[in-house]
Design an enzyme around this catalytic site. Sequence first.
Site, PDB file in Angstrom:
ATOM      1  N   THR A  38      11.365  11.647 -26.229  1.00  0.00           N
ATOM      2  CA  THR A  38      12.498  11.336 -25.356  1.00  0.00           C
ATOM      3  C   THR A  38      11.991  10.350 -24.312  1.00  0.00           C
ATOM      4  O   THR A  38      11.134  10.685 -23.501  1.00  0.00           O
ATOM      5  CB  THR A  38      13.045  12.600 -24.688  1.00  0.00           C
ATOM      6  N   LYS A  76      20.211  10.922 -26.597  1.00  0.00           N
ATOM      7  CA  LYS A  76      19.396  12.053 -26.117  1.00  0.00           C
ATOM      8  C   LYS A  76      19.645  12.308 -24.631  1.00  0.00           C
ATOM      9  O   LYS A  76      19.635  13.462 -24.177  1.00  0.00           O
ATOM     10  CB  LYS A  76      17.914  11.777 -26.358  1.00  0.00           C
ATOM     11  N   LYS A 102      11.281  14.893 -16.363  1.00  0.00           N
ATOM     12  CA  LYS A 102      11.131  13.491 -16.783  1.00  0.00           C
ATOM     13  C   LYS A 102      12.404  12.980 -17.433  1.00  0.00           C
ATOM     14  O   LYS A 102      12.891  11.890 -17.099  1.00  0.00           O
ATOM     15  CB  LYS A 102       9.946  13.374 -17.735  1.00  0.00           C
TER      16      LYS A 102
END
Length: 292
Positions: free
Chosen positions: A102, A177, A245
């Site tokens: 990701t 995502k 993150k």
Amino acid sequence: MAISPAATKVGFVGTGVMGSSMAKHLLNGGYEVHIYTRTKEKAAELLELGMVWHDSPGELASVCGAIITIVGYPSDVEDIYLSEGGIIGSAKPGTYLIDMTTSSPALAVRIHEAAAAAGQHSLDAPVSGGDIGARNAALSIMVGGDEAAFTEVQPLLSLMGKNIVLQGGPGAGQHTKMVNQIAIASNMIGVCEALVYAKHAGLNLESVLRSIESGAAGSWSLSNLAPRVIAGNFEPGFFVKHFIKDMGIALDAAAEMGIELPGLSLAKELYGRLADAGLADKGTHALYLAWD
């Protein structure tokens, strides 16, 4: 030449909580699997199964026809792909590059452009499903890139996931995502608050879960992570630090598009408190501990 066990050596970079299971599925699918991870000792089980070790991503890339990566942060992705002696600089023309980390949509576009200039095929293909999905080869895989390359790598992706969708051009997989992570972030707050409420109301948490998980409140997180909370198991299927993150990437992308995401901002703040309390290496469901 079409991707197949007889014709293609597959490289796999990043054999952590999810990557280890994913690499095993490729090996069980008949492929010769070459691996690299930062700490060789952590790959001991995979090496015993017959995977081939390399001392760097570039060394691995030089001998493989398809390379899959799933590492920690966008900075790691940029380093292994774009640095001197990295994957793009070492792989042969015609190699398929599949980043399942990701990461940043903008970085995915940069990697695609660099790979194309080298005669290689790049796809951004982040996944959802955590350690359970990886172990069961049931990951949802969101892909960005060229349709022809997407079609060619289907034999590999189908060994690791069940819901595999081409979302658009380069970067579209990463944007999708982000949509996934945005939905999970606010949902996880709801799951944890619900369990906290049930506990303080004196209810049996297992009984409550049986009642609500099949109704309108149902979600993947409720069915798969709430039982871990109830059991007091906060080990990671997906790390708090990596979720933070991801939320940062999504908020940066949202700012570039001129939109506000208050639910996501709140979730990032709450998870930041967990990290500050020393829980960055716990699973995302450890958000429950912010109340308990």
